[in-house]
Design a protein around this motif. Structure first.
Motif, PDB file in Angstrom:
ATOM      1  N   GLN A  53      17.736  23.350  -1.430  1.00 55.71           N
ATOM      2  CA  GLN A  53      17.599  24.703  -0.890  1.00 55.71           C
ATOM      3  C   GLN A  53      16.400  24.805   0.063  1.00 55.71           C
ATOM      4  OE1 GLN A  53      19.985  27.026  -1.554  1.00 55.71           O
ATOM      5  NE2 GLN A  53      20.900  25.224  -2.524  1.00 55.71           N
ATOM      6  N   PRO A  54      16.397  25.798   0.953  1.00 54.36           N
ATOM      7  CA  PRO A  54      15.288  25.957   1.902  1.00 54.36           C
ATOM      8  C   PRO A  54      13.915  26.094   1.236  1.00 54.36           C
ATOM      9  CG  PRO A  54      17.142  27.301   2.572  1.00 54.36           C
ATOM     10  CD  PRO A  54      17.494  26.738   1.228  1.00 54.36           C
ATOM     11  N   GLU A  55      13.874  26.639   0.036  1.00 51.20           N
ATOM     12  CA  GLU A  55      12.582  26.807  -0.642  1.00 51.20           C
ATOM     13  C   GLU A  55      12.127  25.536  -1.359  1.00 51.20           C
ATOM     14  OE1 GLU A  55      15.808  28.362  -3.452  1.00 51.20           O
ATOM     15  OE2 GLU A  55      15.369  28.514  -1.314  1.00 51.20           O
ATOM     16  N   ASP A  56      12.970  24.528  -1.422  1.00 53.92           N
ATOM     17  CA  ASP A  56      12.622  23.298  -2.131  1.00 53.92           C
ATOM     18  C   ASP A  56      11.653  22.430  -1.344  1.00 53.92           C
ATOM     19  OD1 ASP A  56      14.229  23.919  -4.313  1.00 53.92           O
ATOM     20  OD2 ASP A  56      15.960  22.847  -3.505  1.00 53.92           O
ATOM     21  N   TRP A  57      10.771  21.781  -2.074  1.00 57.66           N
ATOM     22  CA  TRP A  57       9.818  20.846  -1.480  1.00 57.66           C
ATOM     23  C   TRP A  57      10.336  19.428  -1.635  1.00 57.66           C
ATOM     24  CZ3 TRP A  57       4.051  21.465  -0.752  1.00 57.66           C
ATOM     25  CH2 TRP A  57       3.749  22.776  -0.358  1.00 57.66           C
ATOM     26  N   VAL A  58       9.751  18.545  -0.844  1.00 56.74           N
ATOM     27  CA  VAL A  58      10.048  17.120  -0.962  1.00 56.74           C
ATOM     28  C   VAL A  58       8.748  16.374  -1.203  1.00 56.74           C
ATOM     29  CG1 VAL A  58      12.163  17.098   0.424  1.00 56.74           C
ATOM     30  CG2 VAL A  58       9.936  16.821   1.554  1.00 56.74           C
ATOM     31  N   GLU A  81       0.871  -1.180   0.000  1.00 60.53           N
ATOM     32  CA  GLU A  81       0.000   0.000   0.000  1.00 60.53           C
ATOM     33  C   GLU A  81       0.903   1.223   0.000  1.00 60.53           C
ATOM     34  OE1 GLU A  81      -2.221  -0.309   3.632  1.00 60.53           O
ATOM     35  OE2 GLU A  81      -2.551  -2.443   3.300  1.00 60.53           O
ATOM     36  N   GLU A  82       0.584   2.202  -0.826  1.00 59.88           N
ATOM     37  CA  GLU A  82       1.411   3.402  -0.898  1.00 59.88           C
ATOM     38  C   GLU A  82       0.559   4.649  -0.759  1.00 59.88           C
ATOM     39  OE1 GLU A  82       4.972   1.785  -3.789  1.00 59.88           O
ATOM     40  OE2 GLU A  82       3.426   3.066  -4.669  1.00 59.88           O
ATOM     41  N   SER A  83       1.147   5.653  -0.125  1.00 57.13           N
ATOM     42  CA  SER A  83       0.533   6.978  -0.092  1.00 57.13           C
ATOM     43  C   SER A  83       1.623   7.999  -0.403  1.00 57.13           C
ATOM     44  CB  SER A  83      -0.102   7.270   1.272  1.00 57.13           C
ATOM     45  OG  SER A  83       0.885   7.301   2.280  1.00 57.13           O
ATOM     46  N   VAL A  84       1.230   9.086  -1.051  1.00 55.09           N
ATOM     47  CA  VAL A  84       2.193  10.095  -1.483  1.00 55.09           C
ATOM     48  C   VAL A  84       1.707  11.464  -1.029  1.00 55.09           C
ATOM     49  CG1 VAL A  84       3.387  11.117  -3.457  1.00 55.09           C
ATOM     50  CG2 VAL A  84       2.709   8.707  -3.527  1.00 55.09           C
ATOM     51  N   THR A  85       2.623  12.232  -0.458  1.00 54.06           N
ATOM     52  CA  THR A  85       2.336  13.618  -0.089  1.00 54.06           C
ATOM     53  C   THR A  85       3.504  14.488  -0.542  1.00 54.06           C
ATOM     54  OG1 THR A  85       3.338  13.343   2.107  1.00 54.06           O
ATOM     55  CG2 THR A  85       0.960  12.979   1.943  1.00 54.06           C
ATOM     56  N   ALA A  86       3.288  15.785  -0.554  1.00 56.40           N
ATOM     57  CA  ALA A  86       4.356  16.747  -0.837  1.00 56.40           C
ATOM     58  C   ALA A  86       4.292  17.822   0.227  1.00 56.40           C
ATOM     59  CB  ALA A  86       4.184  17.346  -2.223  1.00 56.40           C
ATOM     60  N   ARG A  87       5.454  18.340   0.620  1.00 55.08           N
ATOM     61  CA  ARG A  87       5.512  19.358   1.657  1.00 55.08           C
ATOM     62  C   ARG A  87       6.837  20.105   1.563  1.00 55.08           C
ATOM     63  NH1 ARG A  87       9.205  17.356   4.889  1.00 55.08           N
ATOM     64  NH2 ARG A  87       9.292  15.136   5.421  1.00 55.08           N
ATOM     65  N   PRO A  88       6.941  21.271   2.246  1.00 53.64           N
ATOM     66  CA  PRO A  88       8.233  21.962   2.281  1.00 53.64           C
ATOM     67  C   PRO A  88       9.278  21.088   2.988  1.00 53.64           C
ATOM     68  CG  PRO A  88       6.458  23.418   3.002  1.00 53.64           C
ATOM     69  CD  PRO A  88       5.872  22.036   2.903  1.00 53.64           C
ATOM     70  N   SER A  89      10.516  21.191   2.574  1.00 59.73           N
ATOM     71  CA  SER A  89      11.591  20.406   3.184  1.00 59.73           C
ATOM     72  C   SER A  89      11.973  20.989   4.541  1.00 59.73           C
ATOM     73  CB  SER A  89      12.805  20.388   2.263  1.00 59.73           C
ATOM     74  OG  SER A  89      13.252  21.713   1.997  1.00 59.73           O
ATOM     75  N   THR A  90      12.502  20.116   5.398  1.00 62.74           N
ATOM     76  CA  THR A  90      13.008  20.544   6.703  1.00 62.74           C
ATOM     77  C   THR A  90      14.508  20.821   6.577  1.00 62.74           C
ATOM     78  OG1 THR A  90      13.580  18.307   7.414  1.00 62.74           O
ATOM     79  CG2 THR A  90      11.320  19.071   7.875  1.00 62.74           C
ATOM     80  N   THR A  96      11.643   9.991   1.503  1.00 61.09           N
ATOM     81  CA  THR A  96      11.580  11.440   1.332  1.00 61.09           C
ATOM     82  C   THR A  96      12.475  11.795   0.162  1.00 61.09           C
ATOM     83  OG1 THR A  96      11.236  11.675   3.712  1.00 61.09           O
ATOM     84  CG2 THR A  96      11.883  13.648   2.483  1.00 61.09           C
ATOM     85  N   MET A  97      11.856  12.231  -0.936  1.00 69.16           N
ATOM     86  CA  MET A  97      12.567  12.415  -2.199  1.00 69.16           C
ATOM     87  C   MET A  97      12.659  13.873  -2.605  1.00 69.16           C
ATOM     88  SD  MET A  97      10.489   9.586  -4.382  1.00 69.16           S
ATOM     89  CE  MET A  97       9.448   8.499  -3.454  1.00 69.16           C
ATOM     90  N   VAL A  98      13.736  14.187  -3.295  1.00 69.03           N
ATOM     91  CA  VAL A  98      13.837  15.483  -3.945  1.00 69.03           C
ATOM     92  C   VAL A  98      12.666  15.559  -4.924  1.00 69.03           C
ATOM     93  CG1 VAL A  98      15.259  16.922  -5.441  1.00 69.03           C
ATOM     94  CG2 VAL A  98      16.347  15.456  -3.712  1.00 69.03           C
ATOM     95  N   GLY A 108      10.726  18.024 -10.383  1.00 69.08           N
ATOM     96  CA  GLY A 108      10.474  17.360 -11.651  1.00 69.08           C
ATOM     97  C   GLY A 108       9.953  15.936 -11.570  1.00 69.08           C
ATOM     98  N   ARG A 109       9.742  15.398 -10.375  1.00 69.10           N
ATOM     99  CA  ARG A 109       9.259  14.016 -10.276  1.00 69.10           C
ATOM    100  C   ARG A 109       7.757  13.954 -10.462  1.00 69.10           C
ATOM    101  NH1 ARG A 109      12.633  10.064  -6.575  1.00 69.10           N
ATOM    102  NH2 ARG A 109      14.649  11.046  -6.811  1.00 69.10           N
ATOM    103  N   GLU A 110       7.343  12.849 -11.024  1.00 71.37           N
ATOM    104  CA  GLU A 110       5.926  12.604 -11.241  1.00 71.37           C
ATOM    105  C   GLU A 110       5.658  11.138 -10.940  1.00 71.37           C
ATOM    106  OE1 GLU A 110       4.834  13.056 -15.322  1.00 71.37           O
ATOM    107  OE2 GLU A 110       2.801  12.376 -14.991  1.00 71.37           O
TER     108      GLU A 110
END
Length: 195
Positions: free
Chosen positions: A151-156, A132-141, A177-179, A182-184
């Motif tokens: 960079q601080p403005e980059d999301w993961v 089972e997989e779930s995917v989210t996106a958020r600002p990086s820590t 937790t991925m860079v 450009g990922r899809e």
């Protein structure tokens, strides 16, 4: 009644046209077979490696404890890795195993496991049957920025995968937790229309 037999996840890597398929990552490896990441990266002319960041037995985050059915006092063996592509960080992968099945095994040792953790689980009698997989996106820590060289403005992008046996017992939860640049992610289902 429709029954989903198989779900294929593809991860499209930025700037390469490379579509990664999740199937090899959710099965034990055959003797002498390279780990899925090393094999996949090599097939695309790259070098894929993992650097073990640590192994410990501890209380996992609440969400992980819930999916592993650990209860409030339960612990997990946690294997933390940095995933690299051609020497560059691309992902943090933290895998959690119920301590009741991992304690005292190769899963709890602070070294790489030949054939990978799923091979070790299968050897212990715990073969994965469903994912089972779930995917989210958020600002990086800040720690993620340092580890992934972003960079601080980059999301993961955070992909959480839970593996269960044919009896429904959870045996692994991995938080990747991925860079995100450009990922899809695409999911394709093969459906059996019988029944």
């Amino acid at each position: 009644m429709l029954v989903v037999l198989f779900v294929l996840m593809e991860e499209h890597m930025p700037d390469t046209g490379w579509a990664s398929v999740s199937t090899p990552y959710v099965r034990p490896r055959r003797p002498g077979e390279a780990d899925a990441w090393t094999e996949e990266a090599a097939a695309h002319g790259h070098v894929g490696t993992n650097r073990l960041r640590g192994v410990e037995e501890a209380s996992p985050p609440r969400e992980v404890a819930e999916v592993l059915d650990l209860g409030p006092e339960g612990t997990a063996v946690i294997r933390r890795r940095l995933v690299l592509l051609d020497g560059r960080p691309t992902e943090l992968a933290d895998s959690y195993y119920p301590a009741s099945i991992a304690r005292g095994t190769r899963l709890a040792e602070e070294r790489k496991i030949p054939g990978g953790a799923l091979t070790a689980l299968a050897e212990l009698g715990h073969r994965p049957h469903t994912a089972e997989e779930s995917v989210t996106a958020r600002p990086s820590t800040k720690p993620e920025q340092d580890a992934l060289d972003i960079q601080p403005e980059d999301w993961v992008m955070v992909l959480t995968r839970v593996l269960r046996t044919d009896t429904g017992m959870p045996i692994e939860a991995t938080v990747m937790t991925m860079v995100a640049d450009g990922r899809e992610l695409r999911y394709r289902m093969i459906i059996n229309e019988e029944i």
